[in-house]
Design a protein around this motif. Structure first.
Motif, PDB file in Angstrom:
ATOM      1  N   ASN A 148     -15.221  -7.533   1.006  1.00 48.14           N
ATOM      2  CA  ASN A 148     -15.094  -6.397   1.929  1.00 48.14           C
ATOM      3  C   ASN A 148     -16.424  -5.657   2.025  1.00 48.14           C
ATOM      4  O   ASN A 148     -17.103  -5.467   1.020  1.00 48.14           O
ATOM      5  CB  ASN A 148     -14.082  -5.365   1.415  1.00 48.14           C
ATOM      6  CG  ASN A 148     -12.695  -5.877   1.222  1.00 48.14           C
ATOM      7  OD1 ASN A 148     -12.416  -7.060   1.274  1.00 48.14           O
ATOM      8  ND2 ASN A 148     -11.797  -4.949   0.977  1.00 48.14           N
ATOM      9  N   TRP A 195       0.814  -1.210   0.000  1.00 50.16           N
ATOM     10  CA  TRP A 195       0.000   0.000   0.000  1.00 50.16           C
ATOM     11  C   TRP A 195       0.851   1.264   0.000  1.00 50.16           C
ATOM     12  O   TRP A 195       0.445   2.285  -0.563  1.00 50.16           O
ATOM     13  CB  TRP A 195      -1.015  -0.025   1.145  1.00 50.16           C
ATOM     14  CG  TRP A 195      -2.178  -0.865   0.756  1.00 50.16           C
ATOM     15  CD1 TRP A 195      -2.463  -2.142   1.156  1.00 50.16           C
ATOM     16  CD2 TRP A 195      -3.200  -0.502  -0.175  1.00 50.16           C
ATOM     17  NE1 TRP A 195      -3.602  -2.589   0.533  1.00 50.16           N
ATOM     18  CE2 TRP A 195      -4.078  -1.611  -0.290  1.00 50.16           C
ATOM     19  CE3 TRP A 195      -3.472   0.633  -0.920  1.00 50.16           C
ATOM     20  CZ2 TRP A 195      -5.196  -1.595  -1.117  1.00 50.16           C
ATOM     21  CZ3 TRP A 195      -4.588   0.646  -1.738  1.00 50.16           C
ATOM     22  CH2 TRP A 195      -5.433  -0.456  -1.830  1.00 50.16           C
ATOM     23  N   HIS A 243     -14.247  -0.545   1.231  1.00 53.76           N
ATOM     24  CA  HIS A 243     -13.055  -0.669   0.400  1.00 53.76           C
ATOM     25  C   HIS A 243     -12.480   0.711   0.113  1.00 53.76           C
ATOM     26  O   HIS A 243     -13.170   1.721   0.242  1.00 53.76           O
ATOM     27  CB  HIS A 243     -13.362  -1.419  -0.907  1.00 53.76           C
ATOM     28  CG  HIS A 243     -14.287  -0.688  -1.824  1.00 53.76           C
ATOM     29  ND1 HIS A 243     -15.646  -0.854  -1.792  1.00 53.76           N
ATOM     30  CD2 HIS A 243     -14.041   0.214  -2.804  1.00 53.76           C
ATOM     31  CE1 HIS A 243     -16.200  -0.085  -2.717  1.00 53.76           C
ATOM     32  NE2 HIS A 243     -15.254   0.579  -3.331  1.00 53.76           N
ATOM     33  N   LEU A 244     -11.217   0.737  -0.265  1.00 51.28           N
ATOM     34  CA  LEU A 244     -10.568   1.979  -0.644  1.00 51.28           C
ATOM     35  C   LEU A 244     -10.811   2.234  -2.120  1.00 51.28           C
ATOM     36  O   LEU A 244     -10.830   1.307  -2.928  1.00 51.28           O
ATOM     37  CB  LEU A 244      -9.060   1.900  -0.403  1.00 51.28           C
ATOM     38  CG  LEU A 244      -8.598   1.627   1.025  1.00 51.28           C
ATOM     39  CD1 LEU A 244      -7.073   1.646   1.081  1.00 51.28           C
ATOM     40  CD2 LEU A 244      -9.188   2.622   2.002  1.00 51.28           C
ATOM     41  N   CYS A 245     -10.993   3.492  -2.477  1.00 51.39           N
ATOM     42  CA  CYS A 245     -11.060   3.913  -3.870  1.00 51.39           C
ATOM     43  C   CYS A 245      -9.811   4.747  -4.134  1.00 51.39           C
ATOM     44  O   CYS A 245      -9.626   5.801  -3.518  1.00 51.39           O
ATOM     45  CB  CYS A 245     -12.313   4.738  -4.147  1.00 51.39           C
ATOM     46  SG  CYS A 245     -13.827   3.775  -4.076  1.00 51.39           S
ATOM     47  N   VAL A 246      -8.957   4.257  -4.996  1.00 51.41           N
ATOM     48  CA  VAL A 246      -7.716   4.945  -5.345  1.00 51.41           C
ATOM     49  C   VAL A 246      -8.031   5.865  -6.520  1.00 51.41           C
ATOM     50  O   VAL A 246      -8.403   5.414  -7.599  1.00 51.41           O
ATOM     51  CB  VAL A 246      -6.607   3.928  -5.697  1.00 51.41           C
ATOM     52  CG1 VAL A 246      -5.331   4.642  -6.116  1.00 51.41           C
ATOM     53  CG2 VAL A 246      -6.354   2.999  -4.504  1.00 51.41           C
ATOM     54  N   GLN A 290      -7.926  -6.278  -6.607  1.00 52.32           N
ATOM     55  CA  GLN A 290      -7.664  -6.901  -5.316  1.00 52.32           C
ATOM     56  C   GLN A 290      -6.197  -6.675  -4.979  1.00 52.32           C
ATOM     57  O   GLN A 290      -5.325  -6.777  -5.853  1.00 52.32           O
ATOM     58  CB  GLN A 290      -7.924  -8.401  -5.343  1.00 52.32           C
ATOM     59  CG  GLN A 290      -9.376  -8.768  -5.358  1.00 52.32           C
ATOM     60  CD  GLN A 290      -9.572 -10.278  -5.296  1.00 52.32           C
ATOM     61  OE1 GLN A 290      -8.736 -11.035  -5.745  1.00 52.32           O
ATOM     62  NE2 GLN A 290     -10.688 -10.694  -4.741  1.00 52.32           N
ATOM     63  N   ASP A 291      -5.915  -6.384  -3.699  1.00 55.47           N
ATOM     64  CA  ASP A 291      -4.532  -6.239  -3.269  1.00 55.47           C
ATOM     65  C   ASP A 291      -3.894  -7.616  -3.094  1.00 55.47           C
ATOM     66  O   ASP A 291      -4.499  -8.643  -3.421  1.00 55.47           O
ATOM     67  CB  ASP A 291      -4.420  -5.353  -2.023  1.00 55.47           C
ATOM     68  CG  ASP A 291      -4.923  -5.991  -0.731  1.00 55.47           C
ATOM     69  OD1 ASP A 291      -5.098  -7.231  -0.666  1.00 55.47           O
ATOM     70  OD2 ASP A 291      -5.130  -5.238   0.241  1.00 55.47           O
ATOM     71  N   ASN A 343      -7.941  -8.202  -0.714  1.00 55.00           N
ATOM     72  CA  ASN A 343      -8.856  -7.122  -0.338  1.00 55.00           C
ATOM     73  C   ASN A 343      -9.234  -6.328  -1.583  1.00 55.00           C
ATOM     74  O   ASN A 343      -8.370  -5.898  -2.341  1.00 55.00           O
ATOM     75  CB  ASN A 343      -8.202  -6.179   0.681  1.00 55.00           C
ATOM     76  CG  ASN A 343      -7.818  -6.899   1.945  1.00 55.00           C
ATOM     77  OD1 ASN A 343      -8.653  -7.480   2.607  1.00 55.00           O
ATOM     78  ND2 ASN A 343      -6.525  -6.895   2.253  1.00 55.00           N
ATOM     79  N   GLU A 344     -10.549  -6.129  -1.776  1.00 52.21           N
ATOM     80  CA  GLU A 344     -11.010  -5.379  -2.933  1.00 52.21           C
ATOM     81  C   GLU A 344     -10.742  -3.887  -2.778  1.00 52.21           C
ATOM     82  O   GLU A 344     -10.835  -3.344  -1.686  1.00 52.21           O
ATOM     83  CB  GLU A 344     -12.521  -5.581  -3.133  1.00 52.21           C
ATOM     84  CG  GLU A 344     -12.924  -6.987  -3.470  1.00 52.21           C
ATOM     85  CD  GLU A 344     -13.200  -7.860  -2.243  1.00 52.21           C
ATOM     86  OE1 GLU A 344     -13.185  -7.346  -1.107  1.00 52.21           O
ATOM     87  OE2 GLU A 344     -13.420  -9.068  -2.422  1.00 52.21           O
ATOM     88  N   PHE A 345     -10.411  -3.248  -3.887  1.00 52.30           N
ATOM     89  CA  PHE A 345     -10.323  -1.791  -3.954  1.00 52.30           C
ATOM     90  C   PHE A 345     -10.631  -1.382  -5.376  1.00 52.30           C
ATOM     91  O   PHE A 345     -10.654  -2.211  -6.281  1.00 52.30           O
ATOM     92  CB  PHE A 345      -8.951  -1.262  -3.471  1.00 52.30           C
ATOM     93  CG  PHE A 345      -7.776  -1.596  -4.336  1.00 52.30           C
ATOM     94  CD1 PHE A 345      -7.300  -0.679  -5.268  1.00 52.30           C
ATOM     95  CD2 PHE A 345      -7.120  -2.810  -4.208  1.00 52.30           C
ATOM     96  CE1 PHE A 345      -6.189  -0.981  -6.047  1.00 52.30           C
ATOM     97  CE2 PHE A 345      -6.008  -3.112  -4.987  1.00 52.30           C
ATOM     98  CZ  PHE A 345      -5.549  -2.200  -5.912  1.00 52.30           C
ATOM     99  N   CYS A 346     -10.920  -0.117  -5.577  1.00 48.32           N
ATOM    100  CA  CYS A 346     -11.258   0.388  -6.913  1.00 48.32           C
ATOM    101  C   CYS A 346     -10.242   1.419  -7.363  1.00 48.32           C
ATOM    102  O   CYS A 346      -9.707   2.172  -6.550  1.00 48.32           O
ATOM    103  CB  CYS A 346     -12.631   1.070  -6.902  1.00 48.32           C
ATOM    104  SG  CYS A 346     -13.986  -0.055  -6.613  1.00 48.32           S
TER     105      CYS A 346
END
Length: 126
Positions: A64, A23, A67-70, A116-117, A121-124
């Protein structure tokens, strides 16, 4: 009662140091000194939230709920936005992330990519 201005996001994980390093690469964060069995990463500018990674014995088994949105495509639209998101997806895939699916723009939403990391873990990317 005052309002809270700062928060951290905590990840349950199998390998805190490895996930923290991932991260940090994604967000341009830095690793502070080790915290024993846990690890963290922090925004060097002090603006973004601290991410904290704690070891837990159980693995991830469901989607999740948060989740984080990048924000890789901020201010971009259409093909230019999609190209920026795809470039960021390629960079993160090289770090061990997995691209799950591309959600293409429609009448209501711009494109985003679900990822997914390294621990699933899901993230967008949006």
């Amino acid at each position: 009662m005052g309002s809270i201005k700062q928060f951290q996001v905590t990840f349950d994980c199998a390998d805190p140091d490895r996930l923290a390093r991932f991260w940090c690469e994604v967000l341009g964060y830095e690793l502070p000194p080790s915290e024993g069995p846990a690890s963290a990463c922090a925004d060097p500018s002090g603006v973004g939230p601290r991410l904290y990674f704690q070891r837990v014995p159980e693995g991830k088994v469901v989607k999740n709920r948060v989740h984080l949105c990048v924000r890789a495509g901020t201010g971009l639209v259409g093909a230019e936005r999609l190209a920026a998101l795809e470039a960021e997806s390629a960079r993160l895939t090289a770090l061990g992330a997995v691209q799950q699916r591309v959600l293409y723009a429609d009448e209501e939403n711009e494109s985003c990519i679900v990822m997914q990391d390294i621990e699933g873990n899901e993230f967008c990317l949006d």
